[in-house]
Scaffold this active site. Sequence first.
Site, PDB file in Angstrom:
ATOM      1  N   GLY A 156       0.869  -1.130   0.026  1.00  0.00           N
ATOM      2  CA  GLY A 156      -0.052   0.101  -0.067  1.00  0.00           C
ATOM      3  C   GLY A 156       0.749   1.283  -0.101  1.00  0.00           C
ATOM      4  O   GLY A 156       2.148   1.406  -0.366  1.00  0.00           O
ATOM      5  N   ARG A 157       0.207   2.180   0.522  1.00  0.00           N
ATOM      6  CA  ARG A 157       1.161   3.683   0.558  1.00  0.00           C
ATOM      7  C   ARG A 157       2.467   3.416   1.304  1.00  0.00           C
ATOM      8  O   ARG A 157       3.547   3.653   0.928  1.00  0.00           O
ATOM      9  CB  ARG A 157       0.202   4.686   1.006  1.00  0.00           C
ATOM     10  N   ILE A 158       2.327   2.734   2.409  1.00  0.00           N
ATOM     11  CA  ILE A 158       3.466   2.687   3.584  1.00  0.00           C
ATOM     12  C   ILE A 158       4.220   1.752   2.769  1.00  0.00           C
ATOM     13  O   ILE A 158       5.612   1.944   2.886  1.00  0.00           O
ATOM     14  CB  ILE A 158       2.892   2.330   4.909  1.00  0.00           C
ATOM     15  N   ARG A 238      -0.075  -4.668  12.147  1.00  0.00           N
ATOM     16  CA  ARG A 238      -0.962  -4.897  13.641  1.00  0.00           C
ATOM     17  C   ARG A 238      -0.272  -6.398  13.970  1.00  0.00           C
ATOM     18  O   ARG A 238      -0.046  -7.178  13.160  1.00  0.00           O
ATOM     19  CB  ARG A 238      -2.291  -4.982  12.944  1.00  0.00           C
ATOM     20  N   GLU A 267      -2.570  -4.840  23.112  1.00  0.00           N
ATOM     21  CA  GLU A 267      -1.850  -3.635  23.455  1.00  0.00           C
ATOM     22  C   GLU A 267      -2.549  -2.916  24.684  1.00  0.00           C
ATOM     23  O   GLU A 267      -3.887  -2.598  24.530  1.00  0.00           O
ATOM     24  CB  GLU A 267      -1.648  -2.638  22.178  1.00  0.00           C
ATOM     25  N   HIS A 286       3.994   0.970  19.690  1.00  0.00           N
ATOM     26  CA  HIS A 286       2.996   1.350  18.574  1.00  0.00           C
ATOM     27  C   HIS A 286       3.079   2.799  18.120  1.00  0.00           C
ATOM     28  O   HIS A 286       2.427   3.636  18.599  1.00  0.00           O
ATOM     29  CB  HIS A 286       1.496   0.920  18.910  1.00  0.00           C
TER      30      HIS A 286
HETATM   31  C1  GLV Z   1      -1.883   3.370  13.411  1.00  0.00           C
HETATM   32  O1  GLV Z   1      -1.355   2.142  13.636  1.00  0.00           O
HETATM   33  C2  GLV Z   1      -2.730   3.569  12.752  1.00  0.00           C
HETATM   34  O2  GLV Z   1      -3.478   2.554  11.936  1.00  0.00           O
HETATM   35  O3  GLV Z   1      -2.925   4.778  12.066  1.00  0.00           O
END
Ligand code: GLV
Length: 320
Positions: A156-158, A238, A267, A286
């Site tokens: 994806g974008r990341i 996640r 978490e 996180h």
């Molecule tokens: C962080 O984990 C998000 O989904 O923005």
Amino acid sequence: MKRKIYITRKLPEPIVQRLSETCEVRMWEEDEKPVPREVLEEEIEDVEGLFCLLTEQIDASLLDKADKLKVVSNMAVGYNNIDVEAAKERNVIVTNTPGVLTETTADLTFSLLMATARRIPEASEYLRNGNWNTWSPMQLTGQDIHGATLGIIGLGRIGEAVAKRAQGFDMKVLYHNRSRNHEAEGRLDLHFTELNTLLRESDYVCVLTPFTPETNNLIDTKQLDLMKKSAIIINSARGGIVNEKALYKALKEQSIWAAGLDVFEEEPVRLDHPLLTLPNVVTLPHIGSASIKTRMKMANLAATNLLAVLEGEEPPNKVG
Ligand code: GLV
């Protein structure tokens, strides 16, 4: 009359002010503690908008209490904390905050990769604990990053932003995704592979998919067994995507070399969690998107989404 909204955590003042111009705002004022479920259940009863974080479970039973609710605005790109189907059935719009956190989360993913590969936290502790008596040839040696093969699961974008960073380190980049992206392959010199091939060939495996029923435990014993003994897995997506018990076993038995984890199945992670006992695990709480600028952008975007719905407009980031 101003519309009532509820914010589930203390937000920076400018965001609260912006929302207060047109809304009657109630907010959980604590920063370090999430809103208790019973408080949320009461607060949601008479609001039209909910501004929430990934720490709140927005499920059918909560939505059943929210007769007037029009929008759930999540200040996160991931929205696995929200039952989007249940919201849709009740005519509640769900929004998220994609785009604004891409580069910051990619920065953190790459930092975690580097910190894990070069054992940065361990080396820092080593010095502070008074163990640095001399320089020696194989002391605190890690893995090279430059020239290694990076496997990205979820382009994806990341994922793309991480691939861009990898180019600067002369890495070969493999990716696996539900659909192939020929355009990105050309632009970023990426190689599409089956998941198993990616796991077998990568020195670094970065998990960057959304968390869905399909990606739940996507990386389990069978998948970890395919990885190289020298390989490192990085999860900044996640926790549930990588099975923690299987990961613990692989790390303990050193069938893979190390892991860098920004996320956990549960978490905040318990301090007695087995993964926290291993020296070859680098852990973070996180913080993928946690830069000051990006968190402000996310909060503003979540406010924009919420206000758009309340004003009867199409929000920029509707999901589902
Ligand atoms: C962080 O984990 C998000 O989904 O923005």
